[in-house]
Design a protein around this motif. Sequence first.
Motif, mmCIF file in Angstrom:
data_model
loop_
_atom_site.group_PDB
_atom_site.id
_atom_site.type_symbol
_atom_site.label_atom_id
_atom_site.label_comp_id
_atom_site.label_asym_id
_atom_site.label_seq_id
_atom_site.Cartn_x
_atom_site.Cartn_y
_atom_site.Cartn_z
ATOM 1 N N ARG A 167 0.929 -1.116 0.141
ATOM 2 C CA ARG A 167 -0.025 0.114 -0.065
ATOM 3 C C ARG A 167 0.801 1.215 -0.001
ATOM 4 N NH1 ARG A 167 -5.573 -0.797 0.472
ATOM 5 N NH2 ARG A 167 -5.223 1.345 -0.382
ATOM 6 N N PRO A 168 1.701 1.399 -1.244
ATOM 7 C CA PRO A 168 2.234 2.742 -1.295
ATOM 8 C C PRO A 168 1.414 4.078 -1.309
ATOM 9 C CG PRO A 168 2.586 1.650 -3.168
ATOM 10 C CD PRO A 168 1.841 0.565 -2.406
ATOM 11 N N ASP A 169 0.264 3.633 -1.443
ATOM 12 C CA ASP A 169 -0.780 4.816 -1.985
ATOM 13 C C ASP A 169 -1.236 5.630 -0.613
ATOM 14 O OD1 ASP A 169 -2.195 2.122 -1.201
ATOM 15 O OD2 ASP A 169 -3.932 2.917 -2.156
ATOM 16 N N LEU A 170 -0.853 5.151 0.598
ATOM 17 C CA LEU A 170 -1.454 5.591 2.035
ATOM 18 C C LEU A 170 -1.121 7.266 1.999
ATOM 19 C CD1 LEU A 170 -0.982 2.812 4.444
ATOM 20 C CD2 LEU A 170 -2.751 3.236 2.970
ATOM 21 N N GLU A 171 -2.145 7.821 2.687
ATOM 22 C CA GLU A 171 -2.299 9.375 2.780
ATOM 23 C C GLU A 171 -2.115 9.366 4.459
ATOM 24 O OE1 GLU A 171 -3.944 11.768 -0.172
ATOM 25 O OE2 GLU A 171 -5.064 9.892 -0.722
ATOM 26 N N ASP A 195 -5.317 8.159 6.641
ATOM 27 C CA ASP A 195 -5.595 6.636 6.347
ATOM 28 C C ASP A 195 -5.167 5.751 7.519
ATOM 29 O OD1 ASP A 195 -6.228 8.010 4.033
ATOM 30 O OD2 ASP A 195 -4.823 6.736 2.728
ATOM 31 N N ARG A 204 -8.321 0.088 3.574
ATOM 32 C CA ARG A 204 -8.557 1.328 4.295
ATOM 33 C C ARG A 204 -9.858 1.268 5.006
ATOM 34 N NH1 ARG A 204 -6.743 3.911 -0.416
ATOM 35 N NH2 ARG A 204 -5.025 5.114 -0.290
ATOM 36 N N ARG A 246 -10.299 6.908 5.509
ATOM 37 C CA ARG A 246 -9.718 7.468 4.377
ATOM 38 C C ARG A 246 -9.620 9.204 5.072
ATOM 39 N NH1 ARG A 246 -9.886 5.092 -0.697
ATOM 40 N NH2 ARG A 246 -11.048 2.754 -0.480
ATOM 41 N N ARG A 247 -8.364 9.594 4.939
ATOM 42 C CA ARG A 247 -8.004 10.953 5.289
ATOM 43 C C ARG A 247 -9.039 11.360 6.317
ATOM 44 N NH1 ARG A 247 -8.456 13.583 -0.858
ATOM 45 N NH2 ARG A 247 -6.691 12.498 -1.753
#
Length: 546
Positions: free
Chosen positions: A83-87, A90, A158, A161-162
Amino acid sequence: MTLAPPLDPVLLSVIQSGLRQVATEMDVVHEKTAFSPVIAEGLDRANGIYDRVTGEVIAQGDTGLPSFIGILQFSTQHVIRLRPDLEDGDVIIVNDPYLGGTHLMDVRMLTPFHYRGRLWCYLANVAHWSDTGGMVPGGFTSTATEIQQEGLRIPPVRIQRRGEIDRDVLQMVLGNVRVPEERLGDLKAQMSALKVGARRLTELLDRYGADTVDAAIAEFKARSERMMRAHIATVPNGTYQATVYNDSDGVTFETLAIRLTMTVADEEVTFSFAGSSPPCKGPMNCPADLATSGIYIAMKHVFPDVPINAGCFAPIKVERPVGTFLDAQYPRPCAGAAAEVCQRVMEAVFGAMGQAIPERMFAAPFGTSGNFSLGGYDPEEDRRYIMYMFSGGGYGGWADGDGLTNGCSSLSIAKTQPIEVLEQAFPILYEEYALREGSAGAGRHRGGFGLNYRVRLLRGEAKAAFVMDHGVTGPAGLLGGEPGGMLAIELSQGGRRVLPPHVSKGEGYVLEVGDWIQVRTPGGGGYGPAAERPAEAIARDEARGY
């Protein structure tokens, strides 16, 4: 090139304590806000801080289960990879045993922690949920032959999310578990612990500066590695072997062998499971990450003064146990891996170390968590429930004394939930809860005693299941000591006494009002020949009624 000046020793100590305190406060929040007794009273959970690049453990809470030392590290590494897309904001939820996990009931949550606009670390925790669906209330099926039968398997997705909970994912999870209101409370407790960790970590970094804390973490890792290497150097070089057994896989009544080879070479030690039993049909397959974590915990038992961080485990090499039941691959079931197989891995390490440094080791502990789950309907309260309980047993004798009586399982510091709390929460009565006579392994220093309890159903109808171990062989003695007593389970159904065919494992036992289950847990192995036990120690035991 100018080298940075060494950090002040006092500052290092303060930062190290501060990081541990962050994780420990996460533990406390987690415990105090959880809904289910297994977390709130039994403390079956852990929280920690993990490296932003490697996923390695930086700090774990003082009251977190040791069994999760490696598990949360491996889980974080899998999440970083997948999951390199985590912000920022999250939160990931995952219980997949094949991704750094144990069994489906151990649900992990991870969040990327950002400080001043950049990723600084990951915060993570894990808790045992009393149920994640599946064919047996509580998840401890002893007859599953594939992972889908054990419950809901959650990949790293997730749940937040945010900063906002993903209602779709939440409803999917709650729609697949029993007693969803309790699971929701436990889920929110985990999320609350992560929030508190982020707040406290921000305060720590504001106080000392991110660069200073980064430098301190690197120093902690280096010091732990040096300490562990120094300890290993005191173990004579050589190859040591130990073989231990799990009773069965729950499906086929044949023992499962863990064959461990430990090779000590100066300041490093290598472990191999070559020759262990192949993958099994039933739910005693163990993920390789969990087997490695078991070795880490065992080494911490042997050398307890080394601070917990990634450096502690750097000199410990583990060969992946490919082709054995200690390298579970999809869709192999894993319900008994964490509490039973992992403890036998530890027992193998203790046995190998007992050959190398017997004067500093101890005989085998009781080696089972005694997993017992009871799910049913309480007509008086008009609600469904799931009770999950683990129980204590005896530790092994050692060079300076007898083993601990009714101690917690060797892979954890989780405590048995108070029986008064269980009786208040569920329609059951404990008619007996005592030391188990005759269970301590004899020796110059005897093992500790196991536990003997009987629980009766008072209202409604319920189904019982259990995954335990050491019912076929007792915990081994050391240096001529005798093994501890073996586990025994007995049930009464409608006045008829029943013994489980697999001795320590069974499920689907329907209980009606008045039916009961009796469990006698193992004692610890003895240390040294029983003929050498001092007369005053025998007299003391007799005076205490042992």
